[in-house]
Design a protein around this motif. Structure first.
Motif: not given
Lengths: 361, 77, 253
Positions: C25-31, C34-35, C230, C234
């Protein structure tokens, strides 16, 4: 047996849509085309053919409902009038970019802005030059009678599916509101999912079955190289349309020394102008473009060779005249005559304009 | 004899080192590696494998679905 | 027990669903995207809906969602996903249709499409990711940005008198007779993720049972936009977002 009815142009659109097996109509009321959805709602085709008819919350929503339905490979359409068509431009460019077939009817009224509810032809540029952002074209059909309003619905769908491109029926308040005799075609059944795949290919979002990769309907491509290639593909499609789909009618053109070019209701007026002129011994012909994109460039260019002057007649301040000039490419004088803001020119005043431009002084 | 009941396998090249799994782990099993993967991320790994109970919390919260979780079946006598 | 004894096919208790593609996935780490993508894919797999589900992706960070879940997709113009979903579902009522939209898409530019689809009993699932910021365009103010929260177009913090108030659109759609299930969840802990999966499943079940619109908001982090790690994001979400956007079912008929 022939089925003849006296109908308004807008009603003919609705009736023809049901009969040619349209799967869905999504619209929003606006004068002077509200009879399209009113007729559909009164006919209740969901009870007979299964056609979906839905009144959306805006023209933005209707064109995007059309996007969704078209992405499923269905025959879907909408209709509106000028201000509403402006709102649809975002959806249209996405539909063109995603290469989806659909039909959009514009019953044009005078602008700019909220303008007037009276007829006009001032949305020509918006229709034939793309309208929204990016390099794209709409297949644009210009009916000049209630009969053509009916006939062009199916033709527009055929062309839209053949090229996977949105098609527009560019009408106006005259054709939409006037009543004429129409011969209606017999009811065709709507196509099944299997028939659609068989005829047009398996590109639509109908659910990813095990035997194919997922189908994605999208217009986004961040790679410039891929996007340029895609634009080349679109341009090749438009070139093919230009070569194969030009439609026009020529009236009294064989011996014409002067030529009128007009579409839609202006062409009806100019037909009378031709009669008036010929009664006075002036050899005038009329070329009526039926497809505005692709524009009948070649036939106009050929006729320019034999004529002393060409008058482009539109209910606008002069839009189609630019395409006429490009077609003629300077080999004979081209002038524009137009009334606008909802005013319809008379055949006599068109003749006067022809004379003052080419025969006097 | 190690007391581990579970284990994880991290797809190192998919891991972006967000460390959400580190804080989700109830047994302090996971940490970010000192080394980096091809993209330059400090990837997650089992620092204390003996503690893993195979609860799958790390896999559940991982946004990049790069953790496979294993849990040994209890041996019945 | 030795680790090699544990790492065996028969001992797998959690792995990637095959409905998710292998694309990174192209998302930033921890986005959070994705979840939630993963949960949607898991629900589709577990309910056996892969062959009949059509997703509608938005404009925003999740515009390329169609690269990650192996089903048929349509990509909508900004905010128009509920209109596309309406067209799809009305013409193919036997398919399962959902939209996936961010806060700018659903609660700003697409407010009319959102409200009217929900008010028409459209039998679809709407998934709403609310991270209070425009991620893709680089951290601008969103309709859901909290008062005082900084964004690139409110660099000194959102001031309601100047910038308007954060919009609780989920509470608004809950009042509409067309919605059957409206809930707000998050994905900051394993328990929260499991709960979100449960409500997503319920939303898809509602559609199969022809119960009207199910609307699932997920309060999410945008750690890049919020300029935090990340894990810190949270924590910040728990402290600041949850009091304004409280979690739980708002409507469940």
């Amino acid at each position: 047996m022939r089925e003849l009815k006296l109908m308004k142009g807008n009603e003919a659109i609705a009736e023809a849509a049901i009969r040619c097996g349209t799967d869905g109509y999504f619209g929003y009321p606006i004068t002077p085309q509200s009879e399209v959805m009113e007729t559909l709602m009164a006919e209740q085709p969901w009870k007979t053919t299964g056609m979906v008819v839905l009144q959306a919350e805006s023209e933005i929503a209707s064109i995007n409902m059309v996007y969704g339905g078209a992405g499923c490979g269905k025959k879907v359409m909408t209709s509106s009038s000028s201000p509403g068509i402006s709102l649809m431009q975002e959806g249209l460019t996405y539909i063109a970019g995603a290469e989806l077939p659909c039909v959009v009817v514009n019953v044009v009224r005078g602008g700019p802005g909220l303008g007037t509810i009276q007829p006009a032809q001032s949305d020509y540029f918006q229709a034939v030059k793309g309208g929204g952002h990016g390099d794209y074209k709409l297949i644009t059909l210009a009916p000049a009678s209630v009969q053509e309003m009916a006939d062009f619905v199916e033709l527009a769908f055929d062309l839209a599916f053949k090229y996977r491109n949105p098609a527009m029926i560019l009408s106006d308040g005259v054709i939409g509101q006037m009543m004429e005799k129409v011969e209606l075609k017999p009811q065709k059944p709507r196509m099944t999912e299997e028939e659609i795949i068989e005829k047009y290919g398996d590109w639509a979002t109908t659910g990813k079955t095990r035997n194919r990769n997922r189908n994605i309907i999208t217009s986004v491509e961040l790679s410039s190289e891929n996007m340029e290639n895609f634009n080349h593909k679109l341009q090749a499609k438009y070139k093919k349309m230009q070569e194969e789909e030009v439609r026009y009618e020529s009236i009294n053109c064989d011996d014409a020394e002067y030529l009128l070019v007009a579409y839609g209701s202006s062409a009806r007026i100019c037909q009378k102008t031709v009669e008036l002129a010929r009664a006075q011994g002036i050899k005038v012909g009329l070329l009526r473009p039926i497809t505005l994109f692709p524009f009948p460039e070649k036939p106009i260019h050929e006729l320019a060779k034999q004529t002393k002057g060409i008058l482009s007649v539109e209910m606008s301040a002069g839009q189609m005249v630019e395409d006429v000039k490009l077609s003629v490419n300077g080999i004979t004088p081209v002038e524009h005559y137009g009334r606008f803001g909802g005013i319809i020119p008379s055949p006599a005043e068109v003749l006067e304009a022809l004379k003052s431009n080419f025969l006097e002084g | 004899m190690a007391k581990a009941k579970g284990a994880i396998v991290v797809d190192i090249e998919k891991c972006k080192g967000c460390s959400v799994c580190v804080s989700a782990c109830p047994a302090q099993v996971i940490n970010l590696a000192a080394e980096v993967n091809d993209k330059g991320y400090h990837y997650a790994y089992m620092e204390n494998p003996d503690n893993c109970i195979g609860c799958a919390n790390c896999g559940v919260v991982c946004p990049d679905t790069c953790i496979t979780v294993y849990r040994a079946k209890p041996v019945t006598a | 027990m030795d680790i090699k004894e544990i790492i065996k096919e028969e001992n797998i208790v959690y792995k990637k669903t095959s409905v998710l593609t292998d694309k990174v996935m192209h998302y930033c780490p921890g986005c959070t995207h994705g979840v939630v993508h993963k949960l949607v894919a898991e629900v589709i797999e577990e309910m056996g809906l892969q062959e009949k589900t059509i997703g509608v992706s938005p404009v925003g960070c999740s515009v390329f969602l169609y690269d990650y879940i192996d089903i048929d997709w349509q990509e909508a113009a900004h905010g128009r996903a509920p209109a596309l979903a309406t067209g799809i579902k009305r013409l193919m009522p036997d398919k399962v249709v959902f939209t996936y939209q961010g806060d700018g898409d659903l609660a700003a530019i697409g407010t009319a499409e959102t409200i009217h689809a929900c008010n028409r009993d459209e039998n679809i699932v709407v998934i709403f990711i609310n991270n209070g910021i425009y991620g893709m365009t680089g951290g601008q103010m969103a309709p859901t940005t909290l008062p005082g929260m900084k964004a690139s177009t409110c660099p000194f913090g959102r001031e309601p008198g100047q910038d308007g108030h954060p919009l609780k659109i989920t509470e608004i759609v809950a009042q509409l007779p067309g919605t059957t299930f409206v809930t707000r969840q998050a994905c900051h802990t394993p328990a929260a993720v499991r709960k979100t999966k449960k409500v997503l499943k319920k939303a898809f079940e509602n559609q199969i049972n022809k119960r009207g619109t199910s609307f699932v908001e997920v309060v999410a982090t945008c750690n890049s936009g919020w300029k935090m790690s990340p894990v810190k994001a949270n924590e910040w979400m728990e402290e600041n977002m949850f009091p304004f956007y409280p979690l739980g079912d708002i409507k469940d008929i």
